[in-house]
Design a protein around this motif. Sequence first.
Motif, short mmCIF file in Angstrom:
data_model
loop_
_atom_site.label_atom_id
_atom_site.label_comp_id
_atom_site.label_asym_id
_atom_site.label_seq_id
_atom_site.Cartn_x
_atom_site.Cartn_y
_atom_site.Cartn_z
N ILE A 124 0.89 -1.55 -0.27
CA ILE A 124 0.28 -0.15 -0.13
C ILE A 124 1.03 0.99 -0.11
O ILE A 124 0.64 2.51 -0.75
CB ILE A 124 -0.74 -0.04 1.27
N PRO A 125 2.09 1.49 0.81
CA PRO A 125 2.63 2.81 0.59
C PRO A 125 3.26 2.55 -0.59
O PRO A 125 3.39 4.43 -1.24
CB PRO A 125 4.15 2.07 1.57
N ASN A 126 3.63 1.90 -1.72
CA ASN A 126 3.86 1.67 -2.91
C ASN A 126 3.20 2.21 -3.70
O ASN A 126 2.88 2.82 -4.81
CB ASN A 126 4.42 0.51 -3.34
N VAL A 127 1.44 1.86 -3.88
CA VAL A 127 0.57 2.39 -4.37
C VAL A 127 0.37 3.50 -4.79
O VAL A 127 0.16 4.44 -5.20
CB VAL A 127 -0.74 0.88 -3.72
N PHE A 128 0.45 4.43 -2.69
CA PHE A 128 0.11 5.96 -2.90
C PHE A 128 1.30 6.30 -3.29
O PHE A 128 0.66 7.26 -3.47
CB PHE A 128 0.33 5.60 -0.99
N TYR A 129 2.30 5.55 -3.10
CA TYR A 129 3.43 7.13 -3.75
C TYR A 129 3.81 6.76 -5.22
O TYR A 129 3.95 7.74 -5.80
CB TYR A 129 4.71 6.36 -2.88
N SER A 130 3.11 5.66 -5.96
CA SER A 130 2.85 6.05 -7.40
C SER A 130 1.95 7.04 -7.60
O SER A 130 2.81 7.50 -8.33
CB SER A 130 2.89 4.08 -7.16
N LEU A 131 1.05 6.87 -6.96
CA LEU A 131 0.14 8.29 -7.64
C LEU A 131 0.51 10.00 -7.04
O LEU A 131 0.72 10.24 -8.54
CB LEU A 131 -1.13 7.90 -6.49
N ILE A 132 1.54 9.18 -5.38
CA ILE A 132 2.47 10.97 -5.64
C ILE A 132 2.90 10.92 -7.10
O ILE A 132 3.70 12.34 -7.51
CB ILE A 132 2.84 11.02 -4.61
N ALA A 133 4.37 10.00 -7.06
CA ALA A 133 4.65 9.65 -8.51
C ALA A 133 4.57 10.37 -10.10
O ALA A 133 4.78 11.31 -10.42
CB ALA A 133 5.72 8.86 -8.46
N PHE A 134 2.50 9.65 -10.23
CA PHE A 134 2.59 10.12 -11.86
C PHE A 134 1.81 11.71 -11.42
O PHE A 134 1.82 12.81 -11.94
CB PHE A 134 0.88 9.44 -11.30
N PHE A 135 1.96 12.08 -9.74
CA PHE A 135 1.46 13.84 -10.83
C PHE A 135 2.56 14.81 -10.46
O PHE A 135 2.27 16.19 -11.17
CB PHE A 135 0.13 14.15 -8.98
N VAL A 136 3.24 14.05 -9.73
CA VAL A 136 4.74 15.08 -9.98
C VAL A 136 5.21 14.78 -10.95
O VAL A 136 5.76 15.74 -11.28
CB VAL A 136 5.59 14.47 -8.98
N PHE A 137 5.43 13.24 -11.69
CA PHE A 137 5.78 13.55 -13.58
C PHE A 137 4.82 14.68 -14.22
O PHE A 137 4.97 14.82 -15.11
CB PHE A 137 5.25 11.68 -13.36
N ARG A 138 3.86 14.44 -13.54
CA ARG A 138 2.36 15.61 -15.28
C ARG A 138 2.92 16.92 -14.86
O ARG A 138 2.56 17.28 -15.81
CB ARG A 138 1.22 15.06 -14.67
N TRP A 139 3.31 16.82 -13.44
CA TRP A 139 3.88 18.08 -13.06
C TRP A 139 5.48 18.96 -13.55
O TRP A 139 4.87 20.06 -14.21
CB TRP A 139 3.73 18.88 -12.13
N ALA A 140 5.92 17.63 -13.66
CA ALA A 140 6.92 18.21 -14.37
C ALA A 140 6.83 18.32 -15.24
O ALA A 140 8.28 19.21 -16.24
CB ALA A 140 8.05 17.22 -13.92
N ALA A 141 5.96 17.41 -16.45
CA ALA A 141 6.13 17.46 -17.83
C ALA A 141 5.83 18.74 -18.17
O ALA A 141 5.28 18.61 -19.60
CB ALA A 141 5.37 15.80 -18.56
N ARG A 142 5.17 19.74 -17.44
CA ARG A 142 4.39 20.22 -18.34
C ARG A 142 4.93 21.70 -18.55
O ARG A 142 6.33 21.80 -18.43
CB ARG A 142 3.08 21.14 -17.47
#
Length: 359
Positions: free
Chosen positions: A341-359
């Motif tokens: 569950i920590p990996n799943v939760f922080y995977s969501l954080i990683a996804f949003f950080v990736f989207r933010w950085a890729a803008r």
Amino acid sequence: MKIYKTIDLYITKKFLGTFFYTIALILSIAIVFDMAENLDEFISKDIPAKVIILEYYLNFIPYFANLFSPLFTFIAVIYFTSKMAYNTEIIAILSSGVSYPRLMRPYLTSAFILAAFSFALGNYVIPPANATLNNFRNKYIDNNKVIVERNIHRQIEPGVYIYMQSFNANNVGYRFTLEKFDGAELKEKISADNIRWNEETEKWVINNYVIRYIHEDGEDFVKGYRMDTTLNMTPNDYKVMKNQMETFTTPALKQEIKQMKMRGVNYVEWEIENHKRVAGPFSAFILTIIGAGLASRKIKGGLGLHLGLGLLLAFSYILFMQISTVFAISGNTPPIVAVWIPNVFYSLIAFFVFRWAAR
């Protein structure tokens, strides 16, 4: 056409070079502190320097390298990416037409190398190293680190169950009972004052026993003072070493879990260890994506803010992992859920950080 270009090699060298430099630095500090803590024991017990180096510190290093690996993967990414960002290298790469997802290729390749390295260490190299390390500690530093059990209920083979009120360090079990079932029907029961392991014959000695045979015509009783017998168990089954599961390679760990399920033993901590050996290396990808996304943008505060924010996220991730495993041990959370569950939760954080950085 080259798939892995000069810029990819540049980033990979930066990533891996920073990681191995920082991990070597922290291991050096850890060894110094550990040596200072145990120096009195080493000197008072006259342990040869060769034994200390080969049996203790040679096995100490891979364990702590793997333990610190996720944290220092994150720190390495934050550190060198932030320096690249403030030297305008990231801006130059993106301005040349390289997309942010393409920029992440060497990061993920490096993360894969570290994850594979961590997986091999955690599953096959560290367990035998831990066994040697534990033997050294038990022999020279922490004597009597064995935990003995009470109120033991076990299935030692299909249809055969044993009970002992207690089992001590002298290999003696008290208030011993053995029951043999045919399906749901009890066919034989042995009750005894105690059972003792004979190291010379490697057999169990049952003392002051009563055997009860149950059949269709009734029951027969046999009494005796001593009986030597062979049972599908050994004293080591009832002597639990702290963190014993960490000394098993993954194939042996899975086999032991099967045996523990058959015997009716609590195997939650062993199951957690099994899942952590996969979830741990996987975290390298998550922390790399988060670290690269946070550090690739210039923000006020510079490297210090990047490192501070990165460490906050890294420590919250580690804390989350510890809390979730506690729920599995003391609660009803399935081990696989608690570990992942920590990996799943922080995977969501990683996804949003990736989207933010890729803008």
